[in-house]
Structures are given as C-alpha cells and as structure tokens.
Design a protein around this motif. Structure first.
Motif, PDB file in Angstrom:
ATOM      1  N   ALA A  76       0.828  -1.208   0.000  1.00  0.00           N
ATOM      2  CA  ALA A  76       0.000   0.000   0.000  1.00  0.00           C
ATOM      3  C   ALA A  76       0.860   1.255   0.000  1.00  0.00           C
ATOM      4  CB  ALA A  76      -0.922  -0.010   1.207  1.00  0.00           C
ATOM      5  N   SER A  77       2.132   1.136   0.389  1.00  0.00           N
ATOM      6  CA  SER A  77       2.946   2.352   0.481  1.00  0.00           C
ATOM      7  C   SER A  77       3.999   2.435  -0.618  1.00  0.00           C
ATOM      8  CB  SER A  77       3.619   2.422   1.857  1.00  0.00           C
ATOM      9  OG  SER A  77       4.567   1.386   1.965  1.00  0.00           O
ATOM     10  N   ILE A  78       3.999   1.456  -1.526  1.00  0.00           N
ATOM     11  CA  ILE A  78       4.981   1.527  -2.622  1.00  0.00           C
ATOM     12  C   ILE A  78       4.280   1.459  -3.980  1.00  0.00           C
ATOM     13  CG2 ILE A  78       6.776   0.371  -1.266  1.00  0.00           C
ATOM     14  CD1 ILE A  78       6.266  -2.151  -2.997  1.00  0.00           C
ATOM     15  N   SER A  79       5.016   1.853  -4.991  1.00  0.00           N
ATOM     16  CA  SER A  79       4.601   1.602  -6.374  1.00  0.00           C
ATOM     17  C   SER A  79       5.799   1.042  -7.103  1.00  0.00           C
ATOM     18  CB  SER A  79       4.181   2.895  -7.056  1.00  0.00           C
ATOM     19  OG  SER A  79       2.828   3.100  -6.874  1.00  0.00           O
ATOM     20  N   TYR A  80       5.519   0.182  -8.063  1.00  0.00           N
ATOM     21  CA  TYR A  80       6.619  -0.517  -8.736  1.00  0.00           C
ATOM     22  C   TYR A  80       6.450  -0.429 -10.247  1.00  0.00           C
ATOM     23  CZ  TYR A  80       8.793  -4.853 -10.603  1.00  0.00           C
ATOM     24  OH  TYR A  80       9.493  -5.761 -11.338  1.00  0.00           O
ATOM     25  N   VAL A  81       7.533  -0.136 -10.910  1.00  0.00           N
ATOM     26  CA  VAL A  81       7.545  -0.153 -12.381  1.00  0.00           C
ATOM     27  C   VAL A  81       8.562  -1.209 -12.803  1.00  0.00           C
ATOM     28  CG1 VAL A  81       8.043   1.158 -14.480  1.00  0.00           C
ATOM     29  CG2 VAL A  81       6.915   2.275 -12.559  1.00  0.00           C
ATOM     30  N   PRO A  82       8.106  -2.305 -13.455  1.00  0.00           N
ATOM     31  CA  PRO A  82       9.051  -3.374 -13.811  1.00  0.00           C
ATOM     32  C   PRO A  82       9.923  -2.991 -15.007  1.00  0.00           C
ATOM     33  CG  PRO A  82       6.862  -3.914 -14.614  1.00  0.00           C
ATOM     34  CD  PRO A  82       6.731  -2.602 -13.897  1.00  0.00           C
ATOM     35  N   ASP A  83      10.922  -3.847 -15.256  1.00  0.00           N
ATOM     36  CA  ASP A  83      11.851  -3.535 -16.351  1.00  0.00           C
ATOM     37  C   ASP A  83      11.195  -3.728 -17.711  1.00  0.00           C
ATOM     38  OD1 ASP A  83      11.691  -6.237 -15.906  1.00  0.00           O
ATOM     39  OD2 ASP A  83      13.802  -6.657 -16.267  1.00  0.00           O
ATOM     40  N   TYR A  84      10.162  -4.596 -17.779  1.00  0.00           N
ATOM     41  CA  TYR A  84       9.457  -4.756 -19.055  1.00  0.00           C
ATOM     42  C   TYR A  84       7.974  -4.522 -18.812  1.00  0.00           C
ATOM     43  CZ  TYR A  84       8.195  -6.329 -23.651  1.00  0.00           C
ATOM     44  OH  TYR A  84       7.701  -6.350 -24.933  1.00  0.00           O
ATOM     45  N   VAL A 155       7.110   5.250  -1.324  1.00  0.00           N
ATOM     46  CA  VAL A 155       8.350   4.748  -1.921  1.00  0.00           C
ATOM     47  C   VAL A 155       8.058   4.318  -3.359  1.00  0.00           C
ATOM     48  CG1 VAL A 155      10.155   2.998  -1.780  1.00  0.00           C
ATOM     49  CG2 VAL A 155       9.206   3.956   0.310  1.00  0.00           C
ATOM     50  N   PHE A 156       8.843   4.866  -4.255  1.00  0.00           N
ATOM     51  CA  PHE A 156       8.643   4.608  -5.674  1.00  0.00           C
ATOM     52  C   PHE A 156       9.819   3.733  -6.138  1.00  0.00           C
ATOM     53  CE2 PHE A 156       7.956   7.001  -9.953  1.00  0.00           C
ATOM     54  CZ  PHE A 156       7.089   6.016 -10.373  1.00  0.00           C
ATOM     55  N   ILE A 157       9.516   2.520  -6.597  1.00  0.00           N
ATOM     56  CA  ILE A 157      10.584   1.574  -6.964  1.00  0.00           C
ATOM     57  C   ILE A 157      10.507   1.297  -8.462  1.00  0.00           C
ATOM     58  CG2 ILE A 157      11.494  -0.745  -6.560  1.00  0.00           C
ATOM     59  CD1 ILE A 157      10.164  -0.605  -3.765  1.00  0.00           C
ATOM     60  N   LEU A 158      11.588   1.584  -9.172  1.00  0.00           N
ATOM     61  CA  LEU A 158      11.554   1.455 -10.632  1.00  0.00           C
ATOM     62  C   LEU A 158      12.745   0.634 -11.126  1.00  0.00           C
ATOM     63  CD1 LEU A 158      11.258   4.802  -9.818  1.00  0.00           C
ATOM     64  CD2 LEU A 158      10.123   4.716 -12.003  1.00  0.00           C
ATOM     65  N   ASP A 159      12.469  -0.266 -12.040  1.00  0.00           N
ATOM     66  CA  ASP A 159      13.528  -1.096 -12.614  1.00  0.00           C
ATOM     67  C   ASP A 159      13.750  -0.624 -14.056  1.00  0.00           C
ATOM     68  OD1 ASP A 159      15.364  -3.063 -13.031  1.00  0.00           O
ATOM     69  OD2 ASP A 159      14.002  -4.757 -12.696  1.00  0.00           O
ATOM     70  N   GLU A 160      14.864  -0.017 -14.294  1.00  0.00           N
ATOM     71  CA  GLU A 160      15.195   0.494 -15.636  1.00  0.00           C
ATOM     72  C   GLU A 160      14.082   1.385 -16.222  1.00  0.00           C
ATOM     73  OE1 GLU A 160      18.005  -0.085 -17.136  1.00  0.00           O
ATOM     74  OE2 GLU A 160      18.824  -1.843 -16.146  1.00  0.00           O
TER      75      GLU A 160
END
Lengths: 241, 556
Positions: A76-84, A155-160
């Motif tokens: 609930a406190s993060i967002s994730y953007v995958p590499d693909y 927290v914003f977590i991004l892969d590439e």
C-alpha cells in the motif's frame, strides 16, 4: 524509507547466488540509484523488495513494515515499475489506470486530478482511450509509470525506467522523481544510464555478482574507488573483476 | 530442410524440451514434482476413462460381433476421434497460427509463409496425438487382440493412428486461414473472428446432421444395414467418409487393405498440400495488421472525466478486469462460452430435424417426472458451469501479467473473491438457455424455473472453487499463446475431473434421499446445501493458502 539487511537469494538449490548478503538503507527524501552489470542481481533485489520473490535469508523493511510479515502494508505504500511493461493488452489505457486507482483505493477527486496531470505530463491524453495492445513500447512504459504514480506512493521503486522513453518523457520523469523526493518521499531505481544516475541520485549503490561493492554519494564513491573521474570510470573500475 | 529445422524448433518450444532438459540436469526435484503431478492428474482420470470409455468400447465391440460387424468399433472410434480433433482444433489452430508470441520473430526471418504454417501445423498435429491416442489406441488393441488379427494389423494400425488427426486438422486449418484472411478488418475483427469460429462449429454440426438426415431410415433399411457385410460401418462412416477407407485399410486384408490405405493416405496428403497452399497465399494477409487496432479514437474531455470518476471496490474492479479480458480475447471467449453454443446447437439440431427423439422427450416430460425434469435442468446449469472452466485457468490466464496481481495492495482473499464472482457470472450465461428450454420443451412454471436456476447455480459453485484452487496451486503462467494457457493446462482437465466427482457425490445423495422416501423439496434443499458445502471447502482452503501462494508464485 528502505532497510535491507543481509538479504540473500540463490537459484538452482544454491548453485547460483543472485544476491549475496546485501545490506543497504535508503532514507526518506532520497533518490537512490542502483547500478550493476547485467545479471548482477539488481532486478532480483527489486523483485524481493516488492514481494515478487522471497529472499532466502535477511529482511527487507519498507516504511517500517517487513515485506515478509506485512506484505499488504508494504504494497500500500509503494509503487513498482518493472523492467518490461507487461500489462493487460486488452484493456484501454484508461481502464488500466482506473483499475489501479480502484485497487489502490485512490479517492475520486485525487484520481481525476492525478490522471489528468500525469496523462498530460507524459503526453498520453490522446492515446488513453485506445487498447494497450496498440501502444508502442515507450507508450506502454508510460502507462505503467502513470499507473504507478497514481497512488502517490511513499516509496517509488523502478527497474530500468528510462528504457523506451522519449527524451521529453525521460526528462519529465526525472523532474517528477526530484519533486517526489523533495516532498520527503523515496525513489529507488535501477539503471544502466550512468549519466542519469550521476546527475539525479543523492546516493548510488553498485552491485556486482550479487554483492554490494560500493555505496554512497558521488563523493563517497570517488573516495571508495580512489578515482576522481566520472561515475562511468568508477563503475568500470569497480566492476572490472 | 529449413522447414524441418523450423518444426524441430517449434516442437522444442511447444513442449518446453529445453527447459525439461535443464531441469533434468540441474533441478531434478522440480522435474520429479512436475512428473508426479502429471501422473496424479492422469491417474485421477483413469477410473472414469476405464469405466466410461473402455467399457463402452468393449460393449460396442461385442454388439458388433453379435451382428457380424466387429469392425464397427474401429469406424466408430475413428469417427469420434476425427470429430473431437475437428471441433477442439478450431481455437487451437487459430491461436497457434495467429496469436503465438514468436510470430514477431518468425515473420522477419527469411521463411515463406507456407513454411511457418507448416511448422505451426506440425506443432498442433503432435499435440493432437495426445488427444487421439487415448481415443483410438484402445479400439485398435481391443479389436486386434479379440479378433486375433495377423501381424500386419499392428503396423497398419499405427500408420492409421498417425493419420487420424491429419485430415480434420487440415480442414480446420484451411477454414481458419480463410476466416482470418476475410475478417482482418479493422476494429471489429475480434468480434468477427469469434462469430466466424462459432459459425464454423454450427456449419460442421449442421453438415453432420444433414448427412445423417439425407436418407431417413425405414425398418427395411435398418435390417439391410444389419445384414449387409459392412452395412453399419458404411452407415457410421457417412459422418466422416475417410473413416471407411481407414477401417477397410485395417481389416480388408491383402491388396484391398493396401489400396484403401493408399486412398486414405492420399486424402490426408491432399489436405496437407491444401493447407500449405492456402498458408502460402493467405497466412500473411490474415496475420499482418493483426496486432494493429482501429485508428485512434479521440475521447472527449467529458467522457474521459466520467470514466475517470467511476470508483469500484477492489473485488468488483478485479471481476470487471477479468470480464473485459475475457470478452476481448476471442480465443478465451470461444473456449469459455463455445460450449454454451455448441451444446444447445448439438441438442437442438436433431430435435428440429427429426422426430426420433420426440417419444423419448414425451416420456421424460410426463407430469409424474417433474421432479427429475427439475433436477435435470439444475444439473444442466451445473454441468455447463463445469464445461465453461473459467476458474480452473483463472490464474494461468494472467500469464506474464501475474506480477500485477502480486504487487497490488489487495489481499489475495479479496482477489480470489473477485475471481469467484467472475466465474459465477459466466455460469449465469447458461440461464438463458434454460429459459429457452423451458419455453420450448419443459414448460417450467416461474417458481420451478427459479428453483432450477438457484439449484443449478449452487451446483456450479463446487466446480468454480475447486477449479480455482487447482489453478492457484499450480498456475501455468509461462505460455506463449493464449490457447496454451487452456489446451496445455492440465488444470482444466483436473478441474473437470474434480467437478465430475462432486456431481457424482451429489447424484449419490439425491439417489439415496429419493430411495429413503424424502419429499422432493427436502431433496432440493439437501442438494443445495451439499453443493454449497462442497464449494465452500475449496474456498476455505484457498483462504488458508492464498497469502503464501501469492508470495511464492514466481511470475515469468
């Protein structure tokens, strides 16, 4: 904030150590760049942070919640953007965004304001009614980004994240990351674009063969590497072995 | 030579041969686990297979032997196997030919469209052997062993077995190549293709019924069929004439066998040549542009705002997502609701075109049989629910997008409720059919109709929740074309087997209560309660394991 303590992950019954006793922390208001050669363990680490992989040992705490013990509070406190950007091709961009707004329980007024803002920021307003199937790689990347930004995560977590983005969108994303952190929130992202990391990040971690081989501000990295050159030179030197 | 290389590569991908080799080398435990599950799935089907199919074949053989035509066993199993390949091949061929993810790699290579179609055809063919083998091989063995056939029967049997799926698949391939070429038309192509697939099924069934109705049988005809040397065989083979050649190739002996086999082989080869020819001409014209969608639709500001402002609960959002993905993917839709179309058409066509079933129907619908008619109506809804197995592939269908379900802050239990809701909504699709049935045949009163529908939907629940549990335990996420999420997914078969077991238990319960002498309303209530309980148990198990499974599943 992010606290990773002694995290390890191996594959093939321990034959391949993807992440080896990794420890690092990222403070609120910080942009943290995670660098490393291909296969160094960046994506594995990120997947463990967002709950897509289980670590063999160690702990990951995000915003005070342990990923293993309180996964929903972490999510609930993060967002994730995958590499693909693998997303539902048979939904329109707008349906995808409303789906995410629903599952993150973003209130009506906020979701409308944010959708409009981000769609304009990433120049996606005209395409949002189309099926994602018709999007180019870059447009898919943008719709995933917008979806991840809708909940205004702590927290914003991004892969590439820069892969496939046009220069204007990449610039806007970098600006947003800075603003986001200026509001006391955290950004953790992996990249191969060393210039971006050098200019944008408050601190940088370099991982190689699953181990964190350097971590700190640019100045601290220079000291650790005993190299006063660019991040590229430091990176090449540190990851040579 | 290039075609052979391509076929080898395609078979490697389709059967995960490289991955299997890798597991055999580095992770034997995982491989053994996979094999154990496959064995368990097959073992779970063995009793049903033995008691239903093999016993039936044996009975057919004995009946044939009594009238001096034991070969009827071979013809009947040849015709059935061919029809199964024909109907179930429609979605399989379309998906493999046109929706494989590797097409974007294959098309730019210096390969001809005919070569790509040939390789894809080979993949479908090899997979269809897995369907044909359990259907036709027992017939060969029963006939061969019981008749004490000569040694030549066995190689001939093997050759026929290898040819059985070829011709039906070439018919389907040719039809799909034509369909995809003629429907590659802008924004409505998905809808047109779904309509085309359904029409194809209706046409195939229609031809079948027409052929059998062309010459109505008199009593003398029936006698002649029984007395003629291979009268009944010729009669059955009217449904699929090449089956006659194949049967004769196996049993005629000597030169006649060879000539019939050559005839059968020639028809199959002609089918392959036609497929390759059409593939060369039409494949790219049906494929290119397949990924394109209609020209950009500009959404007005007010409409955009209206859509943005719609707020749903997470469970409703998940159910809505599932429904949209289903409705917009023709392959899923055809597989999920195709049976809802095929079954009524298959039932209605003979009813509309002949009188033979009228007396049976009249007996069934007598006032004293209302109780059984009501139960049959409910059973129809429940069985249709099991045959539209949306739940047993619900997780598998997410494939590489499963990561989204794993990272969203929605408890897995809520996501599962969304999937149950969606699966039950699909079960509701059989309700209009039951209403039609009522209007034309059973004439249920409104309270009876309500009873049938409620009881039927209760009956759907065990199929839905057990299917969902099976798919949660072992989702098949790493597929490269949507049909593989269904066709190569043992969960669907296992889900149907578990549903069949549940229905058998419900049947035993109803039978017992009826014999003891309970009133029909007590029996209805007991059946509903038992069905809800059978549905609730897998749901409870899912709630227990959902958090762990959502964490442990590794999305590809």
């Amino acid at each position: 904030m992010i606290e990773i303590r002694g995290v390890s992950k191996s594959y093939n019954n321990g034959a391949i150590k993807a992440v080896d006793n990794l420890s690092l922390s990222v403070r609120p208001g910080e942009i943290f760049g995670f660098l490393g050669p291909n296969g160094a363990g960046k994506t594995t680490t990120i997947k463990m942070m967002v709950g897509l992989l289980r670590s063999d040992s160690g702990s990951i705490v995000i915003n005070g919640h342990d990923v293993e013990k309180e996964p929903l509070k972490v999510k609930a406190s993060i967002s994730y953007v995958p590499d693909y950007p693998e997303v539902y091709e048979k939904l329109t961009g707008l349906e995808y965004l409303t789906f995410l707004a629903d599952v993150y329980r973003v209130p009506r007024a906020e979701r409308m304001a944010r959708m409009k803002h981000f769609l304009e920021l990433f120049n996606m307003t005209d395409a949002v009614g189309d099926l994602i199937q018709s999007y180019s790689h870059g447009m898919r990347q943008k719709i995933v980004l917008i979806g991840a930004l809708l909940p205004e995560p702590e927290v914003f977590i991004l892969d590439e994240p820069m892969v496939g983005l046009d220069p204007r969108s990449a610039h806007n994303l970098k600006e947003y990351m800075r603003e986001h952190c200026d509001r006391g929130k955290t950004v953790f992202f992996s990249t191969h674009v060393l210039e971006v990391a050098e200019k944008l990040c408050d601190r940088i971690g370099i991982i190689s063969h699953g181990r964190l081989i350097a971590c700190g501000t640019m100045e601290e990295l220079k000291e650790q590497a005993k190299n006063t050159g660019s991040l590229e030179q430091i990176f090449l030197e540190l990851t040579e072995a | 030579m290039r075609l052979w290389t391509l076929i080898k590569q395609q078979l490697h991908v389709a059967f995960n041969l490289s991955a299997l080799r890798w597991y055999a080398r580095y992770d034997r435990k995982k491989l053994a686990g996979g094999v154990a599950i496959a064995v368990a799935v097959i073992a779970s089907l063995v009793p049903m297979y033995y008691y239903v199919y093999l016993q039936f074949l044996d009975a057919v053989f004995l009946a044939g032997l009594t009238i001096g035509q034991p070969e009827i066993l071979l013809t009947l199993s040849l015709v059935s196997a061919s029809f199964i390949v024909l109907f179930f091949g429609i979605a399989f061929v379309m998906s493999t030919f046109y929706f494989s993810r590797d097409l974007s790699l294959l098309v730019p290579l210096p390969l001809t469209p005919g070569e790509i179609v040939g390789a894809k055809f080979a993949v479908v063919l090899v997979q269809e052997y897995l369907t044909v083998l359990p259907l036709f091989l027992p017939a060969l063995i029963i006939y061969g062993v019981r008749m004490g056939t000569g040694i030549a029967f066995w190689p001939a049997g093997l050759a026929v077995l290898l040819l059985v799926p070829v011709l039906p698949l070439t018919v389907v391939s040719a039809a799909i190549l034509l369909l995809m070429r003629s429907t590659n038309l802008g924004r409505y192509k998905d809808f047109l293709r779904l309509v085309g697939m359904v029409l194809l099924v209706v046409i195939l069934l229609g031809i079948n019924v027409l052929v059998t109705k062309l010459a109505p049988l008199t009593q003398e005809d029936v006698l002649a069929l029984l007395l003629a040397e291979d009268g009944l065989i010729r009669f059955i083979a009217r449904l699929f004439p090449p089956a006659l050649l194949a049967t004769r190739a196996l049993v005629a002996g000597g030169v006649a066998s060879v000539l019939n086999f050559l005839g059968y082989l020639a028809i199959n080869l002609a089918g392959i040549v036609l497929t390759l020819f059409l593939g060369e001409r039409l494949f790219y014209r049906g494929l290119i542009g397949g990924e394109e969608v209609a020209a950009r639709k500009s959404v007005s500001q007010s409409r955009l705002e209206r859509k943005m402002a719609r707020v749903s609960s997470p469970a409703a959002a998940i159910a809505a997502r599932e429904i949209k993905l289903l409705v917009r993917t023709p392959i899923y839709l055809f597989n999920s609701i195709g049976v809802l179309i095929i079954v009524p058409v298959a039932l209605l066509l003979p009813l509309l075109m002949g009188e033979a079933v009228d007396p049976l129907l009249a007996i069934f619908l007598q006032p004293g049989n209302r109780f059984f008619v009501n139960l049959a109506g409910a059973a129809f809804i429940a069985i249709m629910g099991a045959f539209t197995p949306a739940s047993s592939r619900s997780f598998s269908r997410e494939g590489k997008q499963f990561w989204l379900s794993q990272v969203i802050p929605v408890p897995p239990a809520v996501q599962i409720r969304g999937k149950i809701l969606y699966s039950l909504l699909l079960c509701l699709l059989s309700v209009p059919l039951v209403i039609l049935l009522s209007v034309f045949f059973t004439k249920w009163s409104p309270p009876e109709l309500l009873l049938v529908i409620v009881l039927g939907l209760c009956g759907c629940l065990p199929a839905v929740t057990s299917g969902l549990l099976i798919d949660l335990l072992r989702p098949y996420l790493n597929w490269d074309n949507p049909q593989r999420a269904i066709k190569q997914n043992m969960n669907v078969v296992l889900g149907m087997a578990v549903a069949a077991l549940c229905y058998w238990l419900l049947y035993l319960l109803a039978k017992h209560l009826y014999r003891v002498g309970f009133s029909e309303y007590v029996i209805y209530a007991a059946l509903a309660a038992a069905a809800l309980l059978l549905g609730y148990i897998p749901y409870l198990v899912m709630l227990q394991i959902a958090d762990r499974r959502y964490r442990d599943i590794v999305a590809p």
